[in-house]
Write an enzyme that holds these catalytic residues in place. Structure first.
Site, PDB file in Angstrom:
ATOM      1  N   PHE A 118      51.526  34.479  32.891  1.00 36.24           N
ATOM      2  CA  PHE A 118      52.674  34.252  32.010  1.00 36.24           C
ATOM      3  C   PHE A 118      52.483  34.987  30.675  1.00 36.24           C
ATOM      4  O   PHE A 118      52.670  34.403  29.595  1.00 36.24           O
ATOM      5  CB  PHE A 118      52.926  32.754  31.763  1.00 36.24           C
ATOM      6  CG  PHE A 118      53.282  31.935  32.969  1.00 36.24           C
ATOM      7  CD1 PHE A 118      53.859  32.525  34.090  1.00 36.24           C
ATOM      8  CD2 PHE A 118      53.067  30.557  32.993  1.00 36.24           C
ATOM      9  CE1 PHE A 118      54.199  31.762  35.210  1.00 36.24           C
ATOM     10  CE2 PHE A 118      53.404  29.788  34.097  1.00 36.24           C
ATOM     11  CZ  PHE A 118      53.968  30.391  35.204  1.00 36.24           C
ATOM     12  N   PRO A 119      52.084  36.267  30.696  1.00 36.55           N
ATOM     13  CA  PRO A 119      51.819  36.985  29.429  1.00 36.55           C
ATOM     14  C   PRO A 119      53.063  37.164  28.572  1.00 36.55           C
ATOM     15  O   PRO A 119      52.958  37.402  27.368  1.00 36.55           O
ATOM     16  CB  PRO A 119      51.278  38.343  29.904  1.00 36.55           C
ATOM     17  CG  PRO A 119      51.871  38.528  31.270  1.00 36.55           C
ATOM     18  CD  PRO A 119      51.898  37.143  31.864  1.00 36.55           C
ATOM     19  N   LEU A 120      54.246  37.021  29.214  1.00 39.33           N
ATOM     20  CA  LEU A 120      55.499  37.095  28.443  1.00 39.33           C
ATOM     21  C   LEU A 120      56.144  35.712  28.327  1.00 39.33           C
ATOM     22  O   LEU A 120      57.220  35.581  27.760  1.00 39.33           O
ATOM     23  CB  LEU A 120      56.476  38.073  29.126  1.00 39.33           C
ATOM     24  CG  LEU A 120      55.990  39.520  29.189  1.00 39.33           C
ATOM     25  CD1 LEU A 120      56.915  40.362  30.069  1.00 39.33           C
ATOM     26  CD2 LEU A 120      55.909  40.108  27.782  1.00 39.33           C
ATOM     27  N   GLY A 121      55.495  34.725  28.897  1.00 41.21           N
ATOM     28  CA  GLY A 121      56.066  33.374  28.897  1.00 41.21           C
ATOM     29  C   GLY A 121      56.622  32.982  30.252  1.00 41.21           C
ATOM     30  O   GLY A 121      57.194  31.902  30.396  1.00 41.21           O
ATOM     31  N   GLY A 122      56.467  33.856  31.242  1.00 46.94           N
ATOM     32  CA  GLY A 122      56.879  33.526  32.604  1.00 46.94           C
ATOM     33  C   GLY A 122      58.383  33.512  32.788  1.00 46.94           C
ATOM     34  O   GLY A 122      59.151  33.713  31.842  1.00 46.94           O
ATOM     35  N   TYR A 149      52.924  33.599  47.395  1.00 52.19           N
ATOM     36  CA  TYR A 149      54.041  34.317  46.780  1.00 52.19           C
ATOM     37  C   TYR A 149      54.978  34.793  47.897  1.00 52.19           C
ATOM     38  O   TYR A 149      54.637  35.689  48.690  1.00 52.19           O
ATOM     39  CB  TYR A 149      53.548  35.516  45.960  1.00 52.19           C
ATOM     40  CG  TYR A 149      52.747  35.148  44.714  1.00 52.19           C
ATOM     41  CD1 TYR A 149      52.740  33.845  44.209  1.00 52.19           C
ATOM     42  CD2 TYR A 149      52.010  36.098  44.035  1.00 52.19           C
ATOM     43  CE1 TYR A 149      52.011  33.513  43.081  1.00 52.19           C
ATOM     44  CE2 TYR A 149      51.278  35.776  42.889  1.00 52.19           C
ATOM     45  CZ  TYR A 149      51.280  34.481  42.425  1.00 52.19           C
ATOM     46  OH  TYR A 149      50.559  34.153  41.306  1.00 52.19           O
TER      47      TYR A 149
HETATM   48  N1  LIG Z   1      46.762  32.042  38.337  1.00 54.75           N
HETATM   49  C1  LIG Z   1      47.913  31.423  38.370  1.00 54.75           C
HETATM   50  O1  LIG Z   1      47.970  30.201  38.582  1.00 54.75           O
HETATM   51  C2  LIG Z   1      49.177  32.184  38.146  1.00 54.75           C
HETATM   52  C3  LIG Z   1      50.351  31.472  37.866  1.00 54.75           C
HETATM   53  C4  LIG Z   1      51.518  32.201  37.647  1.00 54.75           C
HETATM   54  C5  LIG Z   1      51.506  33.575  37.684  1.00 54.75           C
HETATM   55  N2  LIG Z   1      50.352  34.258  37.977  1.00 54.75           N
HETATM   56  C6  LIG Z   1      50.334  35.735  37.998  1.00 54.75           C
HETATM   57  O2  LIG Z   1      50.676  36.196  36.710  1.00 54.75           O
HETATM   58  C7  LIG Z   1      51.687  37.196  36.818  1.00 54.75           C
HETATM   59  C8  LIG Z   1      52.531  37.210  35.562  1.00 54.75           C
HETATM   60  O3  LIG Z   1      53.240  36.015  35.424  1.00 54.75           O
HETATM   61  P1  LIG Z   1      54.829  35.923  35.622  1.00 54.75           P
HETATM   62  O4  LIG Z   1      55.292  37.085  36.397  1.00 54.75           O
HETATM   63  O5  LIG Z   1      55.141  34.580  36.134  1.00 54.75           O
HETATM   64  O6  LIG Z   1      55.336  35.914  34.127  1.00 54.75           O
HETATM   65  P2  LIG Z   1      55.495  37.010  32.959  1.00 54.75           P
HETATM   66  O7  LIG Z   1      54.840  38.277  33.337  1.00 54.75           O
HETATM   67  O8  LIG Z   1      55.114  36.326  31.694  1.00 54.75           O
HETATM   68  O9  LIG Z   1      57.072  37.160  32.895  1.00 54.75           O
HETATM   69  C9  LIG Z   1      57.836  37.518  33.985  1.00 54.75           C
HETATM   70  C10 LIG Z   1      59.278  37.356  33.565  1.00 54.75           C
HETATM   71  O10 LIG Z   1      59.552  38.250  32.468  1.00 54.75           O
HETATM   72  C11 LIG Z   1      60.529  39.191  32.863  1.00 54.75           C
HETATM   73  N3  LIG Z   1      60.085  40.516  32.353  1.00 54.75           N
HETATM   74  C12 LIG Z   1      59.003  41.238  32.735  1.00 54.75           C
HETATM   75  N4  LIG Z   1      58.913  42.371  32.025  1.00 54.75           N
HETATM   76  C13 LIG Z   1      59.952  42.359  31.160  1.00 54.75           C
HETATM   77  C14 LIG Z   1      60.405  43.250  30.169  1.00 54.75           C
HETATM   78  N5  LIG Z   1      59.759  44.394  29.905  1.00 54.75           N
HETATM   79  N6  LIG Z   1      61.511  42.926  29.465  1.00 54.75           N
HETATM   80  C15 LIG Z   1      62.191  41.776  29.704  1.00 54.75           C
HETATM   81  N7  LIG Z   1      61.813  40.877  30.640  1.00 54.75           N
HETATM   82  C16 LIG Z   1      60.695  41.175  31.367  1.00 54.75           C
HETATM   83  C17 LIG Z   1      60.597  39.151  34.358  1.00 54.75           C
HETATM   84  O11 LIG Z   1      61.912  39.427  34.801  1.00 54.75           O
HETATM   85  P3  LIG Z   1      62.306  40.821  35.530  1.00 54.75           P
HETATM   86  O12 LIG Z   1      61.798  40.706  36.925  1.00 54.75           O
HETATM   87  O13 LIG Z   1      63.791  40.871  35.430  1.00 54.75           O
HETATM   88  O14 LIG Z   1      61.634  41.921  34.754  1.00 54.75           O
HETATM   89  C18 LIG Z   1      60.243  37.696  34.649  1.00 54.75           C
HETATM   90  O15 LIG Z   1      61.389  36.862  34.485  1.00 54.75           O
HETATM   91  C19 LIG Z   1      52.464  36.771  38.066  1.00 54.75           C
HETATM   92  O16 LIG Z   1      53.286  37.821  38.526  1.00 54.75           O
HETATM   93  C20 LIG Z   1      51.337  36.368  38.973  1.00 54.75           C
HETATM   94  O17 LIG Z   1      50.775  37.510  39.590  1.00 54.75           O
HETATM   95  C21 LIG Z   1      49.193  33.574  38.182  1.00 54.75           C
END
Ligand SMILES: NC(=O)c1ccc[n+]([C@@H]2O[C@H](COP(=O)([O-])OP(=O)(O)OC[C@H]3O[C@@H](n4cnc5c(N)ncnc54)[C@H](OP(=O)(O)O)[C@@H]3O)[C@@H](O)[C@H]2O)c1
Length: 303
Positions: free
Chosen positions: A215-219, A60
């Site tokens: 991707f709990p919000l869809g990433g 990251y």
């Molecule tokens: N094991 C694996 O292979 C793997 C792969 C991918 C990710 N991960 C982990 O999983 C975590 C979560 O995944 P992710 O961050 O990719 O996706 P996510 O949590 O599903 O979504 C993040 C996206 O949603 C937006 N967001 C977050 N909170 C929000 C809210 N309250 N209202 C509106 N938009 C919101 C963020 O933008 P803003 O920044 O503008 O809020 C960003 O664009 C990662 O941070 C990482 O630590 C693990």
């Protein structure tokens, strides 16, 4: 030291640790590379809000995210830091990471994480396979027998370099084969609108393993199903005076009791919103309507 709020969403087990059910995924912090103080402040704010489970990876921001975690928390045992191995930074590559699945690469990646996080031991390390979910699939020399990978992961645990082993990007079949190694958590792509891996979740539930949907919000990547675009979730959010993201996160918490959330954000306002989702109540009618949402596949290319 600023006092912490109570654990958002209550607490659940992560191996031998007890963590708040709403944690923080640090991947989005790479977007704050040019504003390091903001990244550190966001992490410290998460801790103030009761978060004590942070998900990270060496790839990251090519080490930047681990470095800001170190700056924010040092080697404090107060925060459970979970990292992952199986991929490595690839500056200049088509994607910012490439797979690094071979046993020697897994070991090297643990060492990289120990160095950048400034810790003598990583609390939990996920073996990030590429069997399920969006993104890369292993080819050629990156196709490595699971047993060889588990041998090095268990050796690292015996040496005290990692506290516990998790799995990521796995099918139910791979997870079942890994169970004898003692798996404490599984991190797969999963959300209200993308539930491909319900069978993996069912196996976690049967085995009492923490389920940590990424991707709990869809990433943030285009092409993945987004909770924010789901009409039924938007309607329920409006009825409850909540946001659609909060509804998506609250659904995950209620769907399976051993779910630990790691929503990612670079925004302090979204961080507050996501931790507050831990206390959003969804009644039976709302849950039935949310359960009925059609799942869309997360098995798409990203990047
Ligand atoms: N094991 C694996 O292979 C793997 C792969 C991918 C990710 N991960 C982990 O999983 C975590 C979560 O995944 P992710 O961050 O990719 O996706 P996510 O949590 O599903 O979504 C993040 C996206 O949603 C937006 N967001 C977050 N909170 C929000 C809210 N309250 N209202 C509106 N938009 C919101 C963020 O933008 P803003 O920044 O503008 O809020 C960003 O664009 C990662 O941070 C990482 O630590 C693990």
């Amino acid at each position: 030291m600023t006092p912490h709020s109570p654990a958002p969403g209550g607490t659940a087990a992560l191996g031998t640790h007890t963590v708040a059910r709403v944690g923080y995924g640090a991947m989005q912090l790479e977007r704050l590379r040019e504003d390091r103080p903001a990244a550190v402040a966001l992490l410290r704010r998460a801790r103030e809000l009761g978060v004590n489970h942070i998900d990270t990876a060496q790839f990251y921001g090519f080490g930047f995210v681990n470095e800001v975690i170190r700056e924010a928390f040092g080697d404090s045992e107060d925060v459970v830091v979970v990292s992952k191995v199986g991929a490595t930074p690839d500056p200049g590559g088509p994607l910012p990471l490439r797979l690094a699945q071979r046993p020697a690469e897994l070991r090297a990646s643990v060492e990289d994480n120990l160095r950048s996080l400034g810790r003598e031991r990583l609390d939990v390390v996920n073996l990030r396979r590429a069997d399920s979910g969006p993104g890369l699939r292993a080819e050629g020399e990156q196709v490595v027998p699971l047993d060889d990978q588990l041998a090095v992961m268990t050796a690292l645990r015996d040496e005290g370099k990692i506290g516990a082993i998790g799995m990521s990007g796995v099918t139910a079949g791979i997870l079942r084969r890994a169970l004898p190694a003692g798996i404490v958590c599984v991190q797969n792509a999963y959300s209200l609108v993308g539930r491909d891996d319900e069978d993996v979740l069912a196996l976690c539930a049967a085995e009492g393993i923490a389920w940590v949907p990424y991707f709990p919000l869809g990433g943030a990547f285009p092409g993945l199903p987004k909770v924010s675009g789901e009409a039924a979730a938007l309607r329920i959010a409006e009825e409850l005076g909540a946001t659609v993201s909060q509804v998506g996160l609250a659904w995950l918490l209620l769907h399976y009791a051993d779910t630990l959330l790691i929503p990612g954000t670079a925004s302090a306002a979204h961080l507050e919103e996501n931790t507050a989702a831990g206390s959003l109540a969804l009644d039976g009618t709302a849950m039935t309507a949310l359960d009925a949402i059609r799942s869309r596949s997360t098995d798409v290319g990203i990047g």
